[in-house]
Design a protein around this motif. Structure first.
Motif, mmCIF file in Angstrom:
data_model
loop_
_atom_site.group_PDB
_atom_site.id
_atom_site.type_symbol
_atom_site.label_atom_id
_atom_site.label_comp_id
_atom_site.label_asym_id
_atom_site.label_seq_id
_atom_site.Cartn_x
_atom_site.Cartn_y
_atom_site.Cartn_z
ATOM 1 N N PHE A 145 0.842 -1.206 0.000
ATOM 2 C CA PHE A 145 0.000 0.000 0.000
ATOM 3 C C PHE A 145 0.875 1.252 0.000
ATOM 4 O O PHE A 145 0.649 2.184 -0.771
ATOM 5 N N SER A 146 1.883 1.288 0.856
ATOM 6 C CA SER A 146 2.782 2.444 0.885
ATOM 7 C C SER A 146 3.446 2.635 -0.474
ATOM 8 O O SER A 146 3.483 3.746 -1.010
ATOM 9 N N THR A 199 1.027 4.071 -3.040
ATOM 10 C CA THR A 199 0.739 5.504 -2.915
ATOM 11 C C THR A 199 1.848 6.342 -3.543
ATOM 12 O O THR A 199 1.578 7.387 -4.137
ATOM 13 N N TYR A 200 3.076 5.881 -3.445
ATOM 14 C CA TYR A 200 4.204 6.583 -4.047
ATOM 15 C C TYR A 200 4.086 6.571 -5.573
ATOM 16 O O TYR A 200 4.252 7.602 -6.237
ATOM 17 N N SER A 252 0.907 8.559 -6.976
ATOM 18 C CA SER A 252 1.009 10.018 -6.871
ATOM 19 C C SER A 252 2.111 10.579 -7.771
ATOM 20 O O SER A 252 2.496 11.737 -7.628
ATOM 21 N N LEU A 284 3.841 9.872 -0.315
ATOM 22 C CA LEU A 284 3.957 8.494 0.146
ATOM 23 C C LEU A 284 3.239 8.377 1.484
ATOM 24 O O LEU A 284 3.491 9.158 2.392
ATOM 25 N N VAL A 285 2.328 7.406 1.593
ATOM 26 C CA VAL A 285 1.624 7.166 2.858
ATOM 27 C C VAL A 285 2.385 6.085 3.613
ATOM 28 O O VAL A 285 2.605 4.988 3.096
ATOM 29 N N ILE A 307 1.818 11.108 5.994
ATOM 30 C CA ILE A 307 2.053 11.310 4.567
ATOM 31 C C ILE A 307 3.310 12.149 4.391
ATOM 32 O O ILE A 307 3.437 13.225 4.963
#
Length: 187
Positions: free
Chosen positions: A22-23, A26-27, A30, A35-36, A51
């Motif tokens: 998941f992290s 997000t990178y 986006s 990055l989460v 974030i």
């Protein structure tokens, strides 16, 4: 309840692939601008993430900017979910029987769609938050005695909002309100 990663590169040793993927997702989603991280929770129900953004000034003090993003990329090991999502490989990890595995080896799409996200939290433009931030800035510039009176005036305004019969001009003495307004005696 488990902490799967943090905002400075820590990665848990347990075999949960979903939080790390998941992290990474997000990178990539986006376009490498955010990055989460700081993924924690029970199973795949996560709470209280952090974030990181390229600018490094949004989303609170835990946003370590480019430094935090680099730390994640140094410690992240791509897993079967990263491969399923066709994310570019970062320190690939071998599969183990106990790890989280997708049903199919690859998703049907050619790649994930990248989105450009506006940096900043969407609450930053709300009137309530703007008023609160303004109040904090005003109070931080006051002496202790002034800030105490200001706080009492703010409480009075909240208590009497829209009540014309007990209207009190902010330029009036606070004690004057106490004299004719019974609800203000408990300030």
């Amino acid at each position: 309840y488990r902490k799967h990663n943090n905002n400075f590169g820590y990665v848990s040793e347990d075999e949960r692939n979903t939080p790390q993927a998941f992290s990474h997702f997000t990178y990539e989603a986006s376009a490498h601008t955010m990055l989460v991280v700081d993924i924690q929770g029970v199973g795949d129900m996560y709470t209280d993430p952090q974030i990181h953004t390229i600018r490094g000034t949004d989303f609170g003090k835990g946003n370590l900017g480019v430094r935090g993003i680099k730390r994640f990329l140094e410690t992240h090991r791509c897993n079967s979910i990263c491969r399923y999502l066709k994310l570019p490989a970062v320190n690939p990890k071998g599969d183990t029987v106990d790890s989280t595995m997708p049903v199919k080896p690859l998703m049907p799409h050619a790649r994930i769609d990248r989105q450009q996200f506006a940096e900043g939290h969407y609450y930053e433009s709300t009137p309530y938050l703007q008023k609160m931030l303004h109040s904090r800035s005003v109070i931080s510039q006051m002496s202790t005695a002034q800030s105490s009176v200001y706080a009492k005036k703010q409480r009075w305004e909240r208590r009497h909002r829209g009540d014309e019969s007990t209207y009190w001009d902010l330029s009036d003495d606070l004690e004057g309100c106490f004299a004719h307004c019974p609800s203000c005696t408990i300030l």
